[in-house]
Design a protein around this motif. Structure first.
Motif, PDB file in Angstrom:
ATOM      1  N   GLY A 186      58.758   8.564  90.646  1.00 15.16           N
ATOM      2  CA  GLY A 186      58.957   8.840  89.223  1.00 15.16           C
ATOM      3  C   GLY A 186      58.804  10.312  88.907  1.00 15.16           C
ATOM      4  O   GLY A 186      59.630  10.909  88.205  1.00 15.16           O
ATOM      5  N   ILE A 187      57.722  10.915  89.425  1.00 18.32           N
ATOM      6  CA  ILE A 187      57.478  12.335  89.161  1.00 18.32           C
ATOM      7  C   ILE A 187      58.563  13.184  89.793  1.00 18.32           C
ATOM      8  O   ILE A 187      59.085  14.128  89.190  1.00 18.32           O
ATOM      9  N   MET A 188      58.946  12.845  91.027  1.00 19.51           N
ATOM     10  CA  MET A 188      59.972  13.632  91.711  1.00 19.51           C
ATOM     11  C   MET A 188      61.320  13.501  91.005  1.00 19.51           C
ATOM     12  O   MET A 188      62.047  14.489  90.847  1.00 19.51           O
ATOM     13  N   LEU A 189      61.654  12.277  90.541  1.00 19.70           N
ATOM     14  CA  LEU A 189      62.922  12.077  89.839  1.00 19.70           C
ATOM     15  C   LEU A 189      62.951  12.882  88.540  1.00 19.70           C
ATOM     16  O   LEU A 189      63.943  13.557  88.230  1.00 19.70           O
ATOM     17  N   GLY A 190      61.854  12.815  87.764  1.00 14.95           N
ATOM     18  CA  GLY A 190      61.801  13.582  86.522  1.00 14.95           C
ATOM     19  C   GLY A 190      61.874  15.071  86.773  1.00 14.95           C
ATOM     20  O   GLY A 190      62.555  15.805  86.043  1.00 14.95           O
ATOM     21  N   ALA A 191      61.190  15.554  87.795  1.00 11.66           N
ATOM     22  CA  ALA A 191      61.202  16.986  88.104  1.00 11.66           C
ATOM     23  C   ALA A 191      62.598  17.437  88.521  1.00 11.66           C
ATOM     24  O   ALA A 191      63.067  18.512  88.114  1.00 11.66           O
ATOM     25  N   ARG A 192      63.278  16.619  89.337  1.00 11.50           N
ATOM     26  CA  ARG A 192      64.632  16.986  89.769  1.00 11.50           C
ATOM     27  C   ARG A 192      65.607  16.998  88.595  1.00 11.50           C
ATOM     28  O   ARG A 192      66.453  17.892  88.494  1.00 11.50           O
ATOM     29  N   ARG A 193      65.510  15.998  87.730  1.00 13.97           N
ATOM     30  CA  ARG A 193      66.406  15.957  86.574  1.00 13.97           C
ATOM     31  C   ARG A 193      66.149  17.157  85.659  1.00 13.97           C
ATOM     32  O   ARG A 193      67.085  17.745  85.114  1.00 13.97           O
ATOM     33  N   LEU A 194      64.883  17.505  85.457  1.00 18.66           N
ATOM     34  CA  LEU A 194      64.557  18.668  84.639  1.00 18.66           C
ATOM     35  C   LEU A 194      65.067  19.946  85.285  1.00 18.66           C
ATOM     36  O   LEU A 194      65.556  20.853  84.600  1.00 18.66           O
ATOM     37  N   GLN A 195      64.984  20.004  86.596  1.00 24.51           N
ATOM     38  CA  GLN A 195      65.468  21.189  87.311  1.00 24.51           C
ATOM     39  C   GLN A 195      66.979  21.339  87.159  1.00 24.51           C
ATOM     40  O   GLN A 195      67.500  22.446  86.991  1.00 24.51           O
ATOM     41  N   VAL A 196      67.721  20.199  87.192  1.00 19.25           N
ATOM     42  CA  VAL A 196      69.180  20.249  87.097  1.00 19.25           C
ATOM     43  C   VAL A 196      69.637  20.489  85.666  1.00 19.25           C
ATOM     44  O   VAL A 196      70.553  21.271  85.404  1.00 19.25           O
ATOM     45  N   ASP A 197      68.989  19.820  84.682  1.00 16.37           N
ATOM     46  CA  ASP A 197      69.431  19.916  83.291  1.00 16.37           C
ATOM     47  C   ASP A 197      68.228  20.116  82.368  1.00 16.37           C
ATOM     48  O   ASP A 197      67.731  19.169  81.764  1.00 16.37           O
ATOM     49  N   PRO A 198      67.722  21.351  82.239  1.00 20.04           N
ATOM     50  CA  PRO A 198      66.597  21.594  81.323  1.00 20.04           C
ATOM     51  C   PRO A 198      67.017  21.647  79.857  1.00 20.04           C
ATOM     52  O   PRO A 198      66.175  21.700  78.975  1.00 20.04           O
ATOM     53  N   ARG A 199      68.348  21.622  79.603  1.00 19.72           N
ATOM     54  CA  ARG A 199      68.819  21.778  78.225  1.00 19.72           C
ATOM     55  C   ARG A 199      68.365  20.606  77.341  1.00 19.72           C
ATOM     56  O   ARG A 199      67.929  20.797  76.196  1.00 19.72           O
ATOM     57  N   THR A 200      68.475  19.383  77.855  1.00 18.13           N
ATOM     58  CA  THR A 200      68.074  18.213  77.073  1.00 18.13           C
ATOM     59  C   THR A 200      66.589  18.255  76.747  1.00 18.13           C
ATOM     60  O   THR A 200      66.164  17.980  75.624  1.00 18.13           O
ATOM     61  N   ALA A 201      65.772  18.622  77.729  1.00 25.20           N
ATOM     62  CA  ALA A 201      64.334  18.741  77.476  1.00 25.20           C
ATOM     63  C   ALA A 201      64.044  19.840  76.471  1.00 25.20           C
ATOM     64  O   ALA A 201      63.116  19.737  75.662  1.00 25.20           O
ATOM     65  N   GLY A 202      64.840  20.899  76.501  1.00 23.64           N
ATOM     66  CA  GLY A 202      64.640  21.983  75.545  1.00 23.64           C
ATOM     67  C   GLY A 202      64.840  21.522  74.119  1.00 23.64           C
ATOM     68  O   GLY A 202      64.106  21.924  73.208  1.00 23.64           O
ATOM     69  N   ARG A 203      65.842  20.672  73.892  1.00 22.16           N
ATOM     70  CA  ARG A 203      66.049  20.142  72.547  1.00 22.16           C
ATOM     71  C   ARG A 203      64.872  19.272  72.125  1.00 22.16           C
ATOM     72  O   ARG A 203      64.508  19.212  70.959  1.00 22.16           O
ATOM     73  N   THR A 204      64.275  18.582  73.097  1.00 18.74           N
ATOM     74  CA  THR A 204      63.181  17.676  72.780  1.00 18.74           C
ATOM     75  C   THR A 204      61.929  18.425  72.352  1.00 18.74           C
ATOM     76  O   THR A 204      61.249  18.045  71.396  1.00 18.74           O
ATOM     77  N   VAL A 205      61.594  19.510  73.042  1.00 17.17           N
ATOM     78  CA  VAL A 205      60.315  20.185  72.793  1.00 17.17           C
ATOM     79  C   VAL A 205      60.456  21.431  71.933  1.00 17.17           C
ATOM     80  O   VAL A 205      59.449  21.998  71.505  1.00 17.17           O
ATOM     81  N   GLY A 206      61.695  21.874  71.663  1.00 17.42           N
ATOM     82  CA  GLY A 206      61.872  23.122  70.916  1.00 17.42           C
ATOM     83  C   GLY A 206      61.203  23.099  69.558  1.00 17.42           C
ATOM     84  O   GLY A 206      60.538  24.067  69.157  1.00 17.42           O
ATOM     85  N   GLY A 207      61.356  21.990  68.831  1.00 16.12           N
ATOM     86  CA  GLY A 207      60.748  21.909  67.506  1.00 16.12           C
ATOM     87  C   GLY A 207      59.236  21.983  67.563  1.00 16.12           C
ATOM     88  O   GLY A 207      58.591  22.658  66.753  1.00 16.12           O
ATOM     89  N   ILE A 208      58.631  21.291  68.543  1.00 13.21           N
ATOM     90  CA  ILE A 208      57.177  21.315  68.683  1.00 13.21           C
ATOM     91  C   ILE A 208      56.691  22.733  68.976  1.00 13.21           C
ATOM     92  O   ILE A 208      55.691  23.201  68.413  1.00 13.21           O
ATOM     93  N   VAL A 209      57.379  23.437  69.866  1.00  9.58           N
ATOM     94  CA  VAL A 209      56.961  24.794  70.235  1.00  9.58           C
ATOM     95  C   VAL A 209      57.008  25.714  69.015  1.00  9.58           C
ATOM     96  O   VAL A 209      56.079  26.502  68.769  1.00  9.58           O
ATOM     97  N   ILE A 210      58.074  25.626  68.239  1.00  8.67           N
ATOM     98  CA  ILE A 210      58.189  26.482  67.054  1.00  8.67           C
ATOM     99  C   ILE A 210      57.091  26.143  66.044  1.00  8.67           C
ATOM    100  O   ILE A 210      56.489  27.038  65.429  1.00  8.67           O
ATOM    101  N   VAL A 211      56.791  24.856  65.878  1.00  6.35           N
ATOM    102  CA  VAL A 211      55.726  24.459  64.953  1.00  6.35           C
ATOM    103  C   VAL A 211      54.379  24.984  65.434  1.00  6.35           C
ATOM    104  O   VAL A 211      53.558  25.465  64.642  1.00  6.35           O
ATOM    105  N   VAL A 212      54.128  24.916  66.742  1.00  4.04           N
ATOM    106  CA  VAL A 212      52.864  25.420  67.289  1.00  4.04           C
ATOM    107  C   VAL A 212      52.723  26.911  66.995  1.00  4.04           C
ATOM    108  O   VAL A 212      51.660  27.384  66.565  1.00  4.04           O
TER     109      VAL A 212
END
Length: 734
Positions: free
Chosen positions: A405-431
Motif C-alpha cells: 500500500g505504501i509503495m503503491l501510494g508513493a509510486r503514484r505520487l511520484q508519477v502524478d503529484p498534480r492530483t495530490a497538489g490539488r488536494t492539499v493546496g487549500g490546506i497549505v494556503i490556509v495554514v
C-alpha cells in the motif's frame, strides 16, 4: 441551438440529477454564499465608519478661534463627562447670548436646570438605577434626541441649559452648527477607517477566510464538472459541439453562482445586526450603516459569478468530450522549478524588506503592496511546491519500505503529484494565512494587553485617577457610604530613571492584599524590579511628578529597605509623604487614589457623585486583571480564533471534496487494481500516502515560510522603530 438555449439546458440539467445533483449544487452555493456574505460585511464596515463621521460632523459646533470677536448673537459652550457603570456620558452645557439660531438636533435651547438627552440616557434616568446618576444630572428632562442624531446605538449624551456665569473659563463660543469635513477633517474625523484596529483586523481575518472559500468554490466547480461527464458525452452524441458542451457547463455553474449570491446576500442581511452589535465601543453602528456602495455591491456579485463560471470552464481544460465518453488528458510532466522559484521569490521579497531596512518598511506608499505580493507569492509557492516535496519524500519512502500500500501510494505520487497538489493546496494556503495572521495579532494583543494594573490591589478597591494637575477634594471620599479607606499616592521620576511612589503606607495597607511595611520617614523601600539594584540611589532625590512636571519635589532617603509588594504604575521605590517636600496633599493632585470599598457597584457611583464637580477624573473599579485588558484585543482574539476555525473547517471540506474528485478521476485504474486482486485496505493505504506526504511537506513548508518571512519583516520593523524586533508568540501560534 442558440447560446440562450444552451445556457437554459445547463440550468435544467443542474436540477435534473436527483438528490446527488442538488447536494452538489447546494455545496457549491454554500461556499459562494460564505464568500459573498463575508465580502459584503467587510466592505460595509467602511461606509458604516463614514456614516458615523457624517453624523459627528453634523452634530458639531462651529467655534471661534481665540482672539476673534464674537457676533452679538452667539452660543457659549462648556463640556463635561461622567461614567455610569462602564458607559461614558457626554454632557454639553449651552448658554445662549442674544438670539443665536438653535442647533438642528434640538427643538429649543434647554433652560437652566433643563436637559435634552438621548433615548438610552432618558431610559436610564427613569429607571431605579438612575437614582445613582441623577445627582450628577440634577435637571429636568424636557426632550429626547431623535435617533438620527445619535452617533451610534445606545449613545449616552445630554445637552444642559446654563447661564454664562455657570460656565468655566475654558468655555467656547459657537456661531454655527454642522462642520464641513472637507474644511475641518482633522477636528471632525478620527482617521480613516482602515487605520482603526477593528477595520484592520476585520480586513485581515476576512482576507484569510476568502482564500479557503475561493479554493472551496473552485474545487466544488471542478467536482461538479467531473460528475457531468456522462451528460456532456450525451450532448456530443446527439450532435452537440464542444462549444455547446462548455455553454451547458457554464449554465450549471451560473445557477450555482446565482443561488450562492442570493444566499450570501441573505446571510449578510441576517448577520448585519450581529456585526453592528459586536463592534467594540467607539466602533458600533446602526445595522443600516453597514451598506456597501451600490457599484461595489454589483461588482462583488458579478465578480463572484465570473469566478464560478470561469472555474468550471477552466476545470475542463484537460478534458476532451467525445460522443463515446470523456477523456482526461494526462497533462505535461510536473516540473518543480517554477514552483520553488515562486516560493523563493516570495521569501526573497521579505528578505529584501529586512535588508532595505527603512527603504521599504518606512515607505507608506509601497510597503503594503510589497508585503501583500511577497506574502502571496510565498503562500502560492509553498502550496505549489508541496506535492513536489511530497513526491521527493515518496521516492525515498518507496526505496525503504516493502509494504504494497505504501509503495503503491508513493509510486503514484511520484508519477502524478498534480492530483495530490490539488488536494492539499487549500490546506497549505490556509495554514500559511492562519500562521501569519496569528503572529501579527499576537503582537497586537501584546501591545494592547500590557496594561499596568495594580496586581496586588483588592478586587473591591476603586481607583480614582486625576487626569490633570488640578487638585481634587479626595479627603471627602472617606465619608462616602461604602468606603472603608482612602489612600492617595503620588508618582514621580528621577533623572536616573527611578520611579518613586509617595504614599502613606498605613493607608495603602488597608487597600492591598499583601502587607505593606510600616514606612518610616527618610527610608526608601525598594522593590525587586530596581534595574541597577540601587547603584544610582542618592540620599537626596529631586523628583518631577507625572501630574505636575513643572514642580520640583525634594525627597530625603537616608536608608533603604526592600519589599516586593507591587502597587502598579511601575514604581521602583516607595517613600512616605513625610520624606517629601513640599506638602503634596495640599498642593498637587495625586497620581492615583486607592479607595477601599465594600465591593458594591453602587459605591462606585456614589464616589463619582462625590467628585462630580471635579474636572478630568477617571473613576473605575480595580476588578480583575481582565478588566484592565482593552476590549479590542479581546474581540480580536475571538475574531481570529473564529476565523481560523472557520477557515480550517472550509479547508477540511475542500480536502474531502477534492479527495472524492481524485478518486472519481482514477476510478478506472482503481477498478483495474481491484480486478487483479488488490485489496481495499491496500488501496486505502495508498490513497492515504498520496495525501499525507504532500500534506506534511506543505504544512512544514507553510509554517517555516510564514514564521521565517514574518521574522524578516519584524527585523525591519525593529530597525525602523529603533528597538528590539517583536517576539513570536509561540503559544498563540500553537
Amino acid at each position: 441551438m442558440s447560446v440562450r438555449s444552451d445556457l437554459v439546458l445547463g440550468l435544467r440539467l443542474a436540477l435534473a440529477g436527483g438528490r446527488q445533483a442538488l447536494a452538489r449544487l447546494l455545496l457549491i452555493a454554500s461556499g459562494i454564499a460564505l464568500g459573498v456574505g463575508l465580502l459584503l460585511s467587510v466592505v460595509g464596515i467602511f461606509p458604516a465608519e463614514a456614516a458615523v463621521e457624517r453624523r459627528a460632523a453634523a452634530r458639531q459646533f462651529e467655534v471661534l478661534d481665540g482672539g476673534e470677536t464674537p457676533p452679538p448673537d452667539h452660543l457659549l459652550l462648556d463640556y463635561a463627562g461622567t461614567t455610569f457603570g462602564e458607559r461614558p456620558i457626554a454632557i454639553t452645557y449651552l448658554a445662549p447670548v442674544g438670539r443665536p439660531p438653535k442647533p438642528p438636533w434640538l427643538d429649543a435651547f434647554p433652560r437652566p436646570n433643563e436637559i435634552v438627552v438621548s433615548p438610552d440616557l432618558a431610559e436610564l434616568l427613569a429607571s431605579p438605577d438612575g437614582a445613582l446618576l441623577r445627582p450628577r444630572l440634577p435637571a429636568e428632562v424636557v426632550d429626547v434626541l431623535d435617533e438620527r442624531w445619535l452617533l451610534h446605538p445606545g449613545e449616552l449624551v445630554a445637552y444642559a441649559g446654563a447661564v454664562p456665569a455657570d460656565l468655566s473659563a475654558d468655555r467656547e463660543i459657537a456661531t454655527g452648527y454642522g462642520l464641513d469635513p472637507a474644511r475641518h477633517g482633522g477636528a471632525v474625523t478620527s482617521g480613516l477607517a482602515i487605520d482603526r484596529p477593528l477595520s484592520q483586523i476585520s480586513f485581515l481575518v476576512s482576507v484569510g477566510l476568502l482564500i479557503p472559500i475561493a479554493v472551496f468554490v473552485v474545487t466544488g466547480a471542478r467536482l461538479s464538472s467531473s460528475a457531468r461527464e456522462a451528460r456532456l458525452a450525451a450532448i456530443r452524441l446527439v450532435g452537440g459541439t464542444p462549444a455547446q458542451a462548455q455553454l451547458v457547463t457554464a449554465g450549471e455553474s451560473l445557477l450555482a453562482g446565482s443561488l450562492g449570491c442570493a444566499l450570501g446576500i441573505a446571510l449578510f442581511l441576517a448577520g448585519r445586526p450581529l456585526l453592528a452589535a459586536a463592534a467594540p465601543p467607539g466602533n458600533r453602528w446602526f445595522p443600516t450603516d453597514l451598506a456597501p456602495p451600490p457599484a461595489l455591491f454589483v461588482a462583488i456579485l458579478v465578480g463572484v459569478l465570473v469566478l464560478s463560471v470561469g472555474a468550471s470552464l477552466v476545470s475542463l481544460r484537460r478534458v476532451v468530450v467525445t460522443p463515446l465518453g470523456v477523456v482526461r488528458g494526462g497533462g505535461r510532466r510536473v516540473r518543480g522549478t517554477w514552483r520553488w522559484a515562486m516560493l523563493g521569490t516570495g521569501l526573497g521579497g521579505l528578505l529584501t524588506v529586512m535588508l532595505a531596512k527603512k527603504g521599504i518598511i518606512g515607505n507608506n506608499r509601497i510597503v503594503v503592496p510589497f508585503l501583500v505580493v511577497s506574502y502571496g507569492l510565498t503562500a502560492l509557492g509553498a502550496a505549489a511546491a508541496a506535492p513536489v516535496a511530497g513526491s521527493a519524500i515518496a521516492r525515498v519512502l518507496a526505496k525503504v519500505t516493502a509494504g504494497p500500500g505504501i509503495m503503491l501510494g508513493a509510486r503514484r505520487l511520484q508519477v502524478d503529484p498534480r492530483t495530490a497538489g490539488r488536494t492539499v493546496g487549500g490546506i497549505v494556503i490556509v495554514v500559511i494565512a492562519a500562521a501569519i495572521t496569528t503572529i501579527y495579532v499576537g503582537v497586537y494583543q501584546a501591545n494592547y494587553a500590557d496594561a499596568y494594573f495594580p496586581a496586588s490591589v483588592e478586587a473591591s478597591t476603586v481607583i480614582v485617577e486625576p487626569l490633570s494637575a488640578e487638585r481634587i477634594p479626595f479627603e471627602g471620599l472617606a465619608d462616602v457610604e461604602g468606603v472603608d479607606a482612602v489612600a492617595p499616592a503620588w508618582l514621580g521620576y528621577t533623572r536616573h530613571g527611578y520611579n518613586v511612589l509617595i504614599a502613606d503606607c498605613q493607608a495603602l495597607d488597608a487597600a492591598v492584599v499583601e502587607d505593606v511595611p510600616s514606612c518610616v520617614d527618610g527610608v526608601g523601600y525598594v522593590n525587586g524590579s530596581l534595574y541597577d539594584d540601587g547603584a544610582s540611589l542618592r540620599p537626596e532625590m529631586r523628583l518631577r511628578l507625572d501630574r505636575a512636571p513643572r514642580i520640583r519635589v525634594e525627597v530625603t532617603v537616608a536608608d533603604t529597605d526592600r519589599f516586593d509588594t507591587v502597587l502598579g504604575q511601575f514604581h521602583n521605590i516607595l517613600v512616605s509623604p513625610g520624606s517629601a517636600s513640599p506638602d503634596l496633599s495640599r498642593r498637587i493632585a495625586p497620581s492615583m487614589i486607592y479607595v477601599d470599598t465594600d465591593g458594591d457597584p453602587a459605591t462606585v457611583e456614589r464616589i463619582r457623585n462625590a467628585l462630580a464637580g471635579s474636572e478630568d477624573v477617571n473613576v473605575y473599579p480595580r476588578g480583575t486583571a481582565e478588566d484592565y485588558t482593552d476590549e479590542v484585543p479581546v474581540l480580536v482574539d475571538a475574531a481570529v480564533t473564529l476565523g481560523i476555525a472557520i477557515a480550517f473547517a472550509i479547508a477540511a471540506a475542500t480536502l474531502l471534496v477534492t479527495a472524492v474528485d481524485a478518486v472519481g478521476e482514477r476510478r478506472r485504474s482503481l477498478a483495474m487494481l481491484v480486478a487483479v486482486g488488490t485489496s481495499r485496505s491496500v488501496l486505502r493505504r495508498a490513497l492515504a500516502v498520496e495525501t499525507a506526504l504532500p500534506m506534511l511537506a506543505g504544512v512544514a513548508l507553510g509554517l517555516a515560510s510564514a514564521i521565517g518571512g514574518t521574522w524578516m519583516v519584524f527585523e525591519a520593523v525593529a530597525v525602523l522603530e529603533g528597538g528590539d524586533p517583536p517576539p513570536v508568540y509561540w503559544r498563540s501560534l500553537g
